[in-house]
Each structure stands twice: as C-alpha cells, then as structure tokens.
Design an enzyme around this catalytic site. Structure first.
Site, mmCIF file in Angstrom:
data_model
loop_
_atom_site.group_PDB
_atom_site.id
_atom_site.type_symbol
_atom_site.label_atom_id
_atom_site.label_comp_id
_atom_site.label_asym_id
_atom_site.label_seq_id
_atom_site.Cartn_x
_atom_site.Cartn_y
_atom_site.Cartn_z
ATOM 1 N N GLN A 126 0.832 -1.203 0.000
ATOM 2 C CA GLN A 126 0.000 0.000 0.000
ATOM 3 C C GLN A 126 0.866 1.254 0.000
ATOM 4 O O GLN A 126 1.550 1.538 0.986
ATOM 5 C CB GLN A 126 -0.893 0.000 1.247
ATOM 6 C CG GLN A 126 -1.783 1.221 1.366
ATOM 7 C CD GLN A 126 -2.422 1.337 2.749
ATOM 8 O OE1 GLN A 126 -1.954 0.723 3.709
ATOM 9 N NE2 GLN A 126 -3.482 2.122 2.851
ATOM 10 N N GLY A 127 0.819 1.995 -1.098
ATOM 11 C CA GLY A 127 1.621 3.209 -1.195
ATOM 12 C C GLY A 127 0.781 4.464 -1.022
ATOM 13 O O GLY A 127 0.513 5.180 -1.993
ATOM 14 N N SER A 129 0.967 6.630 2.372
ATOM 15 C CA SER A 129 1.667 7.620 3.196
ATOM 16 C C SER A 129 2.942 8.124 2.536
ATOM 17 O O SER A 129 3.620 7.394 1.822
ATOM 18 C CB SER A 129 2.025 7.014 4.554
ATOM 19 O OG SER A 129 0.877 6.491 5.168
ATOM 20 N N GLU A 244 -13.029 -1.826 5.997
ATOM 21 C CA GLU A 244 -12.935 -2.999 6.852
ATOM 22 C C GLU A 244 -13.626 -2.754 8.178
ATOM 23 O O GLU A 244 -13.010 -2.280 9.120
ATOM 24 C CB GLU A 244 -11.460 -3.321 7.070
ATOM 25 C CG GLU A 244 -11.229 -4.768 7.347
ATOM 26 C CD GLU A 244 -9.835 -5.002 7.894
ATOM 27 O OE1 GLU A 244 -9.567 -6.142 8.244
ATOM 28 O OE2 GLU A 244 -9.054 -4.059 7.971
ATOM 29 N N SER A 384 -4.452 7.085 12.966
ATOM 30 C CA SER A 384 -4.043 7.032 14.378
ATOM 31 C C SER A 384 -5.278 7.143 15.280
ATOM 32 O O SER A 384 -6.346 7.576 14.846
ATOM 33 C CB SER A 384 -3.093 8.182 14.685
ATOM 34 O OG SER A 384 -3.826 9.406 14.686
ATOM 35 N N ASN A 385 -5.094 6.762 16.545
ATOM 36 C CA ASN A 385 -6.225 6.833 17.468
ATOM 37 C C ASN A 385 -6.735 8.261 17.635
ATOM 38 O O ASN A 385 -7.931 8.481 17.844
ATOM 39 C CB ASN A 385 -5.833 6.225 18.824
ATOM 40 C CG ASN A 385 -5.854 4.706 18.764
ATOM 41 O OD1 ASN A 385 -5.930 4.127 17.675
ATOM 42 N ND2 ASN A 385 -5.797 4.057 19.914
ATOM 43 N N GLU A 386 -5.833 9.228 17.520
ATOM 44 C CA GLU A 386 -6.276 10.626 17.612
ATOM 45 C C GLU A 386 -7.190 10.947 16.428
ATOM 46 O O GLU A 386 -8.241 11.588 16.596
ATOM 47 C CB GLU A 386 -5.078 11.575 17.617
ATOM 48 C CG GLU A 386 -4.262 11.561 18.919
ATOM 49 C CD GLU A 386 -3.363 10.343 19.049
ATOM 50 O OE1 GLU A 386 -3.049 9.715 18.005
ATOM 51 O OE2 GLU A 386 -2.971 9.994 20.176
HETATM 52 C C1 LIG Z 1 4.396 0.047 11.334
HETATM 53 C C2 LIG Z 1 3.685 0.931 10.364
HETATM 54 C C3 LIG Z 1 3.237 0.419 9.161
HETATM 55 C C4 LIG Z 1 2.625 1.241 8.221
HETATM 56 N N1 LIG Z 1 2.269 0.715 7.001
HETATM 57 C C5 LIG Z 1 1.811 1.544 6.026
HETATM 58 C C6 LIG Z 1 1.588 1.070 4.708
HETATM 59 O O1 LIG Z 1 1.778 -0.115 4.402
HETATM 60 N N2 LIG Z 1 1.190 1.936 3.764
HETATM 61 C C7 LIG Z 1 0.948 3.253 4.045
HETATM 62 O O2 LIG Z 1 0.569 3.988 3.157
HETATM 63 N N3 LIG Z 1 1.150 3.745 5.288
HETATM 64 C C8 LIG Z 1 1.584 2.925 6.283
HETATM 65 N N4 LIG Z 1 1.819 3.422 7.557
HETATM 66 C C9 LIG Z 1 1.675 4.859 7.786
HETATM 67 C C10 LIG Z 1 0.592 5.255 8.752
HETATM 68 O O3 LIG Z 1 -0.652 5.184 8.170
HETATM 69 C C11 LIG Z 1 0.962 6.673 9.256
HETATM 70 O O4 LIG Z 1 2.068 6.531 10.110
HETATM 71 C C12 LIG Z 1 -0.166 7.323 9.984
HETATM 72 O O5 LIG Z 1 -1.155 7.708 9.107
HETATM 73 C C13 LIG Z 1 0.308 8.565 10.762
HETATM 74 O O6 LIG Z 1 1.000 9.443 9.948
HETATM 75 P P1 LIG Z 1 2.422 10.026 10.378
HETATM 76 O O7 LIG Z 1 3.276 8.904 10.756
HETATM 77 O O8 LIG Z 1 2.892 10.928 9.325
HETATM 78 O O9 LIG Z 1 2.138 10.871 11.689
HETATM 79 P P2 LIG Z 1 1.515 12.338 11.753
HETATM 80 O O10 LIG Z 1 0.331 12.413 10.889
HETATM 81 O O11 LIG Z 1 2.595 13.323 11.572
HETATM 82 O O12 LIG Z 1 1.002 12.365 13.248
HETATM 83 C C14 LIG Z 1 1.838 12.636 14.356
HETATM 84 C C15 LIG Z 1 0.954 12.697 15.575
HETATM 85 O O13 LIG Z 1 0.027 13.760 15.440
HETATM 86 C C16 LIG Z 1 -1.296 13.288 15.614
HETATM 87 N N5 LIG Z 1 -2.210 14.077 14.791
HETATM 88 C C17 LIG Z 1 -2.070 14.352 13.483
HETATM 89 N N6 LIG Z 1 -3.105 15.093 13.064
HETATM 90 C C18 LIG Z 1 -3.912 15.288 14.127
HETATM 91 C C19 LIG Z 1 -5.150 15.976 14.327
HETATM 92 N N7 LIG Z 1 -5.761 16.617 13.348
HETATM 93 N N8 LIG Z 1 -5.689 15.955 15.558
HETATM 94 C C20 LIG Z 1 -5.079 15.316 16.575
HETATM 95 N N9 LIG Z 1 -3.910 14.654 16.438
HETATM 96 C C21 LIG Z 1 -3.348 14.638 15.220
HETATM 97 C C22 LIG Z 1 -1.237 11.840 15.210
HETATM 98 O O14 LIG Z 1 -2.286 11.099 15.792
HETATM 99 C C23 LIG Z 1 0.116 11.440 15.766
HETATM 100 O O15 LIG Z 1 0.000 11.156 17.115
HETATM 101 C C24 LIG Z 1 2.411 2.605 8.515
HETATM 102 C C25 LIG Z 1 2.836 3.127 9.746
HETATM 103 C C26 LIG Z 1 3.471 2.307 10.667
HETATM 104 C C27 LIG Z 1 3.928 2.899 11.967
#
Ligand SMILES: Cc1cc2nc3c(=O)[nH]c(=O)nc-3n(C[C@H](O)[C@H](O)[C@H](O)COP(=O)(O)OP(=O)(O)OC[C@H]3O[C@@H](n4cnc5c(N)ncnc54)[C@H](O)[C@@H]3O)c2cc1C
Lengths: 399, 382
Positions: A126-127, A129, A244, A384-386
């Site tokens: 899945q591409g 992020s 899902e 994320s849970n947030e």
């Molecule tokens: C082990 C792992 C596997 C993954 N696999 C895939 C994959 O196969 N394909 C893919 O596309 N992605 C994948 N991801 C990416 C994942 O979906 C992202 O990490 C996730 O969406 C969070 O984005 P970020 O890491 O940029 O954090 P950020 O978006 O930068 O968030 C940082 C923090 O800010 C909080 N935050 C952000 N916005 C808000 C808001 N509006 N209100 C309150 N809090 C907020 C978040 O909850 C988090 O705590 C994977 C991530 C992990 C850790």
C-alpha cells in the site's frame, strides 16, 4: 433479542474451526503463538491453502470467488481464524485493493488482478503515506504526469509495509497539481519491477524489518493501470480506508493472546507459586477480559447493524472498534512483559545457522519485549487513534 | 528545606553534561554500541578523568567522598545521554557492595582501580527462578579450607560480560529464599569454573548469564560477613533504585523535549500538530508525569541514607512505582505523538523508550513495588 448464535451459525463455526485446526501448518501456528515474524512463504503457503478451500476472499462477491456468507458468518470465520491462530490473508490485496477493484476497477483489471490477489500470485503493498503526508493524507505530493499512454511517476512513499516482498504497489498520486487537495488525486497500480523504483528498508524499534521507503524516479506506468477515473482517487481511498468494518478490532487476536498469557502465567513462577495465582496480576488480566468481551459485543452489534444497512458508506462506529481494539492489544503486550520479568531484558538472539545454543531465559521470553515495542504501531497506523477520535467527534457526535 | 544544588554540585553537573554533550551524542552512542564491549572504553577513561568513577567512595580509600546527590546528578546526565557504560554495574552496584561490606584492605586495593577506570565490576545476584526476590539465592558457597567453592547459575548480570571481576551472591547456609545465610564473593571473571554468556539487552546495553562450577574463592575475597549479606544487598539495591530514578528523569526529559519540539515543527492539515489541543494536553500530561517522577527521584535520593531500613525500602518502592508509571506514559506518548517516525530504529526516541522500559523492569516494575508498598502499609500512617 438473542445473543446466542443460531444452530446453523454454530454448525458453521464448528466447521471452520475444524478446518483451521487441521489445516494451519504447524510451523506457522507455532511462530504465531510464540509471537515470531512470519516469512513471506508462510503467508503464501497458507493463503493458497485457504484459496483451495474457497475461503481466501469470503467477503468478495461470489462471481469473484466470494462465499456469499452472511455478516455473522464472516465474523465467525475471522474470529476463528484469529483464534486458531492462523495468518490473515494478505490485507493489502484481499481487504484493501480487491474491494476497490470490484467497486471501481475496469473489467480488464478485475479479470487480470482479482484471481491473482485471491491466490496471492501477486504480493501487493500500500503506497499511500508520504513523509509529509501521514494523518493528512490528502497533502500527498507524489506526482503522475500523463505522457502519451503512460503516466510518469515521481516522488516518495514511506512506511510501506512489506514492500520488500511486493510485486505490485497501489498508490495515491497527484495527477492535477492545480486542483484542491483532495481533488487532484488518482489511484494507480504500479508494477514493482518497473524501472526507477527503489525500495529502502526502515528498521523499527524492535529491530524488525517490515516497513520501507519506496522511491519513484520517472517510473512509467501504463494508463490502463489507472483505477476508475483520473482525479477521483480520493473517493476510492476513502472507500478503501473505511472498508474494513469487521476484523479491525482484532478481537480474535486478543482472545488468543489472552489465552496464551494465562497459559504462560500458569507456568511462570514467582517464589513458590505460579504468577496466575498472584491476585493482582490475575485481576489485571480479568480487567482486559472484561474490556475484550464488551468490545466483542460492540463488534457484533456493528455486524448486526450491517445486515440492515443499505448505504455502503463506512460506519463511524468502526473507529470505536479500532481504538478499543488497539488499546486492548497493547494492554496484553504490557501484561506479557510483566509476566516474563527480568528475562524480558535479553535481546532476542538471531538463531545461528546450525547453532544449538538454547535461548536465554524461558523459550517464550525472546519475543515479548519486541512485541510490546512493535505493537505501539497499532495505535498509529491505519488512521491514528487521535484521528479516529476526530472522526467519532465529527461523524457520530456532530461536533 | 532546600532543593538547590550546592556550588560544587552545580559544577559537577555542568562538567558531566559538557562531557556527554561533546562525546555522548546519540549518533556516537550508537557507534559505541558497536564496539567490542558494547560501550566506549575511551568515554569510560573520560569518566575517570572527571572523577565520576570514584565519586561515592571515601577519600581515604581513593574516592571523592561524594554522596547520593552527586550520584543523582551524574545518573541524570547519563540518562539524558542514554549512556551505555557500566556505571550502574561498576560504581553503584558493585561499588556500593564494596563501600558497605568491604574491609579497609579491600577498599584500599579496589577503589583506586575503580576510580582510575581500570577495573570493571558487575554484580551477579539475580537467578532465573528468583524474579525480584533478593533473598532467592540458590547458588551455593561451600567452605573449603580457608576459602570457598561456588556453584550455581546467575542471570541477567548487568555488564557481566565485560566485567573483570564479579561480585557473586551465594548461599553459605539455609534454604532458598531464607533471609539469613547469604554471602558475597569477589570472583575473577576469568577464574576456572566461570562461564559467561554475554548478550545485548533490548535497550542496547549488555548483560550476561554466568555459570559457576566449582569456582574457588580465597578468604580475602569474601566481602563482609558470609551469611549476613542480605541487608547490605538490599541497601545497595535501594541505592541503585535511587540512581535509576535519577537516570530515568534524564531519559524521560529527553523524550518529553523531543516530543514538544516535534509538535512545534511537524505540520499536518496546514498547521503544526502542536496547535491541536488534544496534543497540547497530551504534552502537558507528559510534563506532569515527568515532574511527579522528578520529585520522587529527589525523595529517593534523600531517603537512601535513611537509617530505618523499612522506611527506606518503602521510599524506594514508592519511587519505583512513580517512575515506572510516569516512564510508561511518557514513553508511549512520545512514540504515539511522533507517528511513524517514533517507530523507527534510526530515531532516538524509540531508544529512550526502550531504556525506560528496562529501567522499570530492573529490580521490579511499578506493579511489583505497588504490591510491596501496600503490604508494608503504604506511606501514610493510619
Ligand atoms: C508500522 C507501520 C506500518 C505502516 N504501514 C503503512 C503502509 O503499508 N502503507 C501506508 O501507506 N502507510 C503505512 N503506515 C503509515 C501510517 O498510516 C501513518 O504513520 C499514519 O497515518 C500517521 O501518519 P504520520 O506517521 O505521518 O504521523 P503524523 O500524521 O505526523 O502524526 C503525528 C501525531 O500527530 C497526531 N495528529 C495528526 N493530526 C492530528 C489531528 N488533526 N488531531 C489530533 N492529532 C493529530 C497523530 O495522531 C500522531 O500522534 C504505517 C505506519 C506504521 C507505523
């Protein structure tokens, strides 16, 4: 109102349970119980066994290999699979891309890809992020420019799970840089063997290699690999992300983990008695069991509601399942960490080829701390849970 | 009432922080982990030059005569730097046993070497079946002429793999888990009958499993009164808990600072994520947890010298409860608020989270000490 399953449903559950009991390869089951990583081969062998039984893609329409099961049957199947424990069919193909192709793909795409997804002939990743686009996925910048009958893709994806095994990647790309954020995005299928793709591993805090960076440098993608319409990719992505409803809580996984925890707590001794006889420790396990039972029933309520739903939009209640499910899974890893005691400290040894050195400490100890660290991801990925709470506040509470 | 450091203590703090600022950056730390010992001998020599290794020992034996506050200052700095070196093992644990149980002769011969950095020590106390029960010692010491013969197995001995000498607890009398009958013995790590299996711990430090089979110990290498060592072991473990509490403050502070910094720089939805109120509150929760832990680390530092062993033990249990809980909250939230970056080996926060997790486990996690404290009737008399 009746919480019990019907006799037919129970008969169904017994049938799938018997299948899992007799069919999951022993080595794979052992690895899962011990909390070790599965090899690519483990996923492939198992999914093909499932597919041979006709059960790799039960939730798909019958014409594409689905089973036509009711939501309750789907639920029971998943629950039994998780409790077996058996590896889930590869989600990227089976749960994410498959339904998108079925809903929005061309006939040619369906015929070409769906059977190969079911049989895991293609490994999909899945591409979505990017470094700058996580929670705010719509700010993604990987671009695709039309050039004759190709798109030329440039940019970077990250956190891409198991891209190192992948034959194909489905990507969100920006096809209209002028349009408003969500409106210039398209959904593209890209062959990982294409020229210009580089996969770089990202090691996670537990030392494992399951995520990657994927770089695109003038990658040429035939236009026939566009899913649906150009610049409509965001709609398909939303469909995919909210798709899902069942299984997101991983209730069966937590049941299996709690069962295992209790078995180990009966073995691991503290002084002259097993840990399970420690009143406080047992209470804390019991508390997780209460939460888990509540979540199971909440999940069943969502399943039941699904039977009568006509619209196919994602149910915001699935955000509740995701949050609670992740909290419970993480709580179980904390209890396991506490159970091992000081032997949570040795880093797991890479088993040397031909070495017969025993593991350090109890043989189940090695994976406990790494799993605790690794499972922190569950409250981060998939929204994320947030972000889930933001969804609930908006979609359920209207705030 | 005075929470301020003295002039000398402040100087010590400045110089340790300067040393670790120059030589203990996260990148260097990761390089040090790949050295043969899993830590830096060169940095260790710097610790010696700065007087850190002789800190708690009496001046007449070659130490600097410093107290728990100085140890706290050093440990907090080591925590900030996520130091890999065997300070806890050599100076706090083994050094503590020597300070409290050693004879003048033993101290005069060992302390200069510890202070000079040429002697690495480890405390081989834990056993596989013992969990956190300090009295649960199955390793035996059998009298043989003037000396003793040790047999048994010790587990997760911190830095036991690079130690030159081990201080081994062993039973001279009584049954497993009996309070009486435990002795302490100085054993050469390369002595006949000693087998060590060293390994990295999940926080990137080192430990060893140690098997002792007919290991001979001379009479002059017995530490203190054989059979009466448990109170000393408890005292030294309490000193180690106070030291770990200070280390954990450094560890937590770095995680908190890194997170706040990230909240100020990371942008999503066209704003810094630190502008989202829910994340602001989370960062505030982390700060409160840190400050509560800091207070308990100070409490522990002051209670380490409490003459009433029961009160002292309760204070350390309470401290362990607080730092364990604060550390878990801060560590988990530091990862969570960093999103994907927080999950990566290449970024420092995960390593601090892992160290924090191991600090909680060492000498018993929060839940263990909560039970112990409750059984001892808590802190406030009814
Ligand atoms: C082990 C792992 C596997 C993954 N696999 C895939 C994959 O196969 N394909 C893919 O596309 N992605 C994948 N991801 C990416 C994942 O979906 C992202 O990490 C996730 O969406 C969070 O984005 P970020 O890491 O940029 O954090 P950020 O978006 O930068 O968030 C940082 C923090 O800010 C909080 N935050 C952000 N916005 C808000 C808001 N509006 N209100 C309150 N809090 C907020 C978040 O909850 C988090 O705590 C994977 C991530 C992990 C850790």
């Amino acid at each position: 109102m009746d919480l019990r399953f019907t006799p037919d449903e129970i008969a169904f559950r017994d049938e799938v349970r018997a299948f899992f009991r007799s069919s999951v390869p022993d080595g794979v089951r052992r690895k899962m119980i011990d909390g070790r990583h599965l090899a690519k081969e483990d996923f492939v062998v198992w999914q093909r066994l499932l597919n041979a039984r006709g059960w790799a893609v039960p939730h798909w329409p019958v014409e594409w290999g689905g089973t036509g099961w009711s939501p309750v049957q789907q639920y029971l199947f998943l629950d039994e699979m998780q409790q077996a424990p058996a590896p889930p069919p590869l989600a990227f193909g089976v749960n994410m891309l498959g339904p998108v192709l079925i809903a929005f793909g061309s006939e040619a795409q369906k015929r070409r890809f769906l059977p190969r997804i079911a049989n895991i002939d293609d490994w999909w990743c899945q591409g979505f992020s990017e470094p700058g686009a996580g929670s705010d996925l719509a700010s993604l910048r990987t671009s695709a420019k039309r050039d004759g009958d190709h798109y030329v893709v440039n940019g970077q994806k990250t956190w891409t799970t198991l891209a190192q095994h992948a034959d194909w990647i489905f990507c969100l790309v920006r096809t209209d840089p002028q349009a408003k954020k969500q409106q210039g995005i398209s959904f593209l299928l890209i062959d990982m063997k294409s020229k210009g793709i580089t996969v770089r591993p990202i090691v996670t805090i537990d030392g494992s290699r399951e995520i990657n960076e994927v770089f695109f440098d003038d990658v040429r993608v035939p236009v026939e690999n566009l899913v649906g319409e150009e610049n409509k990719g965001w709609d398909y992505a939303k469909f995919l992300l909210g798709n899902e409803r069942v299984g997101i809580a991983r209730v069966g996984v937590s049941k299996e983990r709690v069962r295992r925890l209790k078995q180990l707590a009966a073995l691991e001794r503290d002084g002259d008695r097993p840990m399970i006889e420690d009143e406080r420790f047992r209470e804390r396990i019991a508390l997780v069991e209460v939460e888990l039972k509540a979540l199971e029933i909440t999940q069943l309520r969502v399943v039941a509601a699904e039977r009568s739903r006509t619209d196919k939009r994602p149910d915001p209640a699935s955000s509740i399942l995701k949050i609670k499910g992740s909290e419970i899974q993480q709580a179980v890893t904390e209890l396991a960490l506490e159970l091992v005691g000081p032997y949570a400290m040795p880093a797991p040894q890479e088993p040397d080829e031909g070495s017969n050195e025993p593991p350090i400490g109890p043989d189940w100890a090695g994976s406990v701390a790494p799993t605790y660290f690794n499972w922190r991801k569950i409250s981060i990925y998939g929204g994320s849970n947030e972000i889930q709470k933001n969804i609930i506040a908006k979609a359920i509470l209207g705030l | 009432m005075d929470f301020d450091l003295s002039e000398e203590q402040r100087l010590l703090k400045d110089s340790v922080e300067r040393l670790l600022g120059d030589h203990g950056s996260f990148e260097r730390r990761q390089a040090h982990a790949r050295e043969p010992d899993g830590w830096s001998r060169r940095l260790w020599a710097r610790y010696a030059e700065l007087g850190l290794l002789g800190l708690p020992f009496e001046e007449r034996h070659g130490g600097l005569g410093a107290g728990p506050v100085e140890t706290m200052v050093v440990m907090e700095a080591l925590g900030r730097a996520l130091a890999l070196e065997p300070y806890l093992a050599t100076v706090v644990l083994a050094g503590g046993l020597i300070r409290h149980a050693g004879s003048d002769r033993q101290k005069s011969s060992l302390v200069p070497k510890i202070a000079g950095g040429s002697l690495i020590l480890a405390f081989a106390q834990g056993e596989r079946q013992a969990r956190y029960d300090l009295a649960d010692v199955a390793t035996t010491a059998r009298k043989d002429g003037d000396g003793w013969v040790l047999d048994g197995e010790k587990g997760v001995a911190l830095h036991g793999d690079s130690a030159d000498r081990l201080i081994v607890s062993a039973r001279v009398a009584g049954t497993r888990r009996e309070r009486a009958g435990i002795g302490l013995f100085l054993v050469d790590a390369t002595a006949l009958g000693v087998t060590r299996r060293g390994y990295p711990t999940v926080d990137g430090l080192r430990a060893a499993e140690i098997a002792l089979s007919g290991v001979r110990v001379d009479a002059h290498d017995v530490l203190g009164d054989p059979g009466k060592a448990l109170p000393v072991i408890e005292l030294v473990v309490d000193e180690a808990i106070a030291a770990l509490a200070a280390e954990s403050i450094g560890v937590m502070a770095v995680m908190h600072e890194a997170t706040v910094e990230y909240l100020k720089t990371r942008k999503q939805f066209g704003a810094t994520i630190g502008s989202f109120q829910v994340l602001q509150h989370r960062a505030v929760d982390m700060l409160m947890a840190l400050e509560q832990a800091r207070s308990m680390a100070l409490f522990a530092t002051m209670m380490v010298t409490e003459p009433n062993a029961g009160e002292r033990r309760k204070a350390m249990a309470a401290t362990k409860v607080q730092i364990g809980r604060s550390g878990k909250l801060i560590g988990q939230q530091a990862i969570q608020l960093h999103g994907g970056i927080g999950m990566t080996e290449a970024y420092k926060v995960g390593h601090y989270f892992k160290r924090m997790t191991m600090i909680d486990i060492l000498f018993g996690p929060a839940e263990h000490h909560l039970t112990a404290l409750a059984r001892a009737d808590g802190l406030i008399e009814a």
